[in-house]
Design an enzyme around this catalytic site. Sequence first.
Site, PDB file in Angstrom:
ATOM      1  N   GLN A 186      -1.325  17.284  -7.953  1.00 17.78           N
ATOM      2  CA  GLN A 186      -0.327  16.324  -8.457  1.00 17.78           C
ATOM      3  C   GLN A 186       1.056  16.661  -7.922  1.00 17.78           C
ATOM      4  O   GLN A 186       1.974  15.858  -8.022  1.00 17.78           O
ATOM      5  CB  GLN A 186      -0.255  16.402  -9.993  1.00 17.78           C
ATOM      6  CG  GLN A 186      -1.473  15.917 -10.673  1.00 17.78           C
ATOM      7  CD  GLN A 186      -1.390  16.042 -12.184  1.00 17.78           C
ATOM      8  OE1 GLN A 186      -0.339  16.292 -12.759  1.00 17.78           O
ATOM      9  NE2 GLN A 186      -2.516  15.835 -12.827  1.00 17.78           N
ATOM     10  N   CYS A 187       1.218  17.889  -7.416  1.00 17.80           N
ATOM     11  CA  CYS A 187       2.532  18.284  -6.890  1.00 17.80           C
ATOM     12  C   CYS A 187       2.801  17.500  -5.616  1.00 17.80           C
ATOM     13  O   CYS A 187       1.900  17.222  -4.831  1.00 17.80           O
ATOM     14  CB  CYS A 187       2.563  19.764  -6.549  1.00 17.80           C
ATOM     15  SG  CYS A 187       2.284  20.807  -7.968  1.00 17.80           S
ATOM     16  N   THR A 221       8.185  -7.455   0.962  1.00 19.38           N
ATOM     17  CA  THR A 221       9.568  -7.848   0.661  1.00 19.38           C
ATOM     18  C   THR A 221      10.334  -8.311   1.892  1.00 19.38           C
ATOM     19  O   THR A 221      11.152  -9.234   1.822  1.00 19.38           O
ATOM     20  CB  THR A 221      10.306  -6.640   0.020  1.00 19.38           C
ATOM     21  OG1 THR A 221       9.727  -6.398  -1.245  1.00 19.38           O
ATOM     22  CG2 THR A 221      11.783  -6.885  -0.146  1.00 19.38           C
ATOM     23  N   ASP A 259       1.920 -10.005  -1.044  1.00 16.24           N
ATOM     24  CA  ASP A 259       2.600  -8.874  -1.656  1.00 16.24           C
ATOM     25  C   ASP A 259       1.617  -7.723  -1.452  1.00 16.24           C
ATOM     26  O   ASP A 259       0.412  -7.897  -1.657  1.00 16.24           O
ATOM     27  CB  ASP A 259       2.811  -9.147  -3.149  1.00 16.24           C
ATOM     28  CG  ASP A 259       3.616  -8.038  -3.808  1.00 16.24           C
ATOM     29  OD1 ASP A 259       4.733  -8.316  -4.250  1.00 16.24           O
ATOM     30  OD2 ASP A 259       3.123  -6.891  -3.886  1.00 16.24           O
ATOM     31  N   THR A 274       6.177  -2.457   0.907  1.00 21.23           N
ATOM     32  CA  THR A 274       6.313  -0.996   0.799  1.00 21.23           C
ATOM     33  C   THR A 274       5.379  -0.393  -0.250  1.00 21.23           C
ATOM     34  O   THR A 274       5.027   0.783  -0.162  1.00 21.23           O
ATOM     35  CB  THR A 274       7.767  -0.612   0.436  1.00 21.23           C
ATOM     36  OG1 THR A 274       8.115  -1.239  -0.793  1.00 21.23           O
ATOM     37  CG2 THR A 274       8.736  -1.019   1.517  1.00 21.23           C
ATOM     38  N   SER A 328       0.637  -5.352  -3.048  1.00 17.59           N
ATOM     39  CA  SER A 328      -0.228  -4.977  -4.177  1.00 17.59           C
ATOM     40  C   SER A 328      -1.615  -5.579  -3.987  1.00 17.59           C
ATOM     41  O   SER A 328      -2.588  -5.098  -4.561  1.00 17.59           O
ATOM     42  CB  SER A 328       0.326  -5.507  -5.504  1.00 17.59           C
ATOM     43  OG  SER A 328       1.706  -5.454  -5.520  1.00 17.59           O
TER      44      SER A 328
END
Length: 339
Positions: free
Chosen positions: A271-272, A13, A58, A90, A60
């Site tokens: 997952q925490c 970005t 990008d 990001t 991704s």
Amino acid sequence: MKKRVCIIYTGGTIGMVPSEQGYVPRKDYLASQMARMPEFSSPDMPEYDLVEFDPLLDSSNMSVREWNQIGAAIRERYFDYDGFVVLHGTDTMAYTASAISFMLEGLEKPVVLTGSQIPFCELRSDARDNLTTAVMIAAQGQVPEVCLYFSGRLLRGNRATKLSADELIAFDSPNYPALAKAGVRITLSPQNIRPRGTELRVHLFQPVQIAVLKVFPGIRFEVFENLVTSGVKGIVLEAFGAGNIPSEGNGLLELLDKAKQNGTIVVVCTQCLRGSAHIGAYEASAELKKGGAVCGYDMTVEAAVAKLYYLFSQEYEEAQIKAAMEKDLRGELSVPELI
Ligand code: ASP
């Protein structure tokens, strides 16, 4: 003599402009904007060179290939600069920061990743501060590790994770304190910073196959059994809480068995957002332990994925990889002391 910083611009970005399909990076645009920034003509700023990737991406679309390009770009210029800044989207910055931290062993100079949530071309952009501060930290040379600077905080790269898609404070490092804070002054926390390396060794990665599987209530592991082929080298299992997993007749044992036969390494993370996996602490994770899974402790999923890529690229034996996954190699994990 003025300090020198190399800025490696990969996309994201920060240098994007609007198009009919949404924001896209545009060649040479960031360089022209930076040339006009009064910050860079301040006597307090280092000299800089900008190395622009072609194509700009990008984030991704980042893959092992681009991680290797970043590593190779730093290796080539390592002795010419006091520090490096990597401008990056990001979305996958925490993955790249983790990957580069494993790739660059024995680092003696800062490598600071940064980007922005709002492009340079917009009025309220956060690009100016992120870029200027990242460059100053890189020039100072006091943080000889791969780190991520964003919105006032310098985080260890392989401890960082993207928390917010739209807030300016986009990153956090939930299991490790910040390396520095940039308020009125830039204040380092030396006790949190890794010791300086003695000689850089760059370990480029191979494009091995890694998978991430997030556990959810009612999961039937047999649905994912086909994931475990000899082609898949490592699986990061995002388990509940301290590494727990539903185990009643849902194909977990068969999946672990197949993984074992194929030499696929299963790494258990939580997952925490905060805290550590500790397989074997509860009966609900006993099967994992018996099945030969390894514990990722408090590693982020980003770091666990990058570490698997790294270790498999070194062509170690399976047992060596399993042992290294549970060890701290670049400050990416802490093994909890249990009483
Ligand atoms: N999609 C963008 C990227 O990761 C988002 C950003 O840079 O903030 O490249």
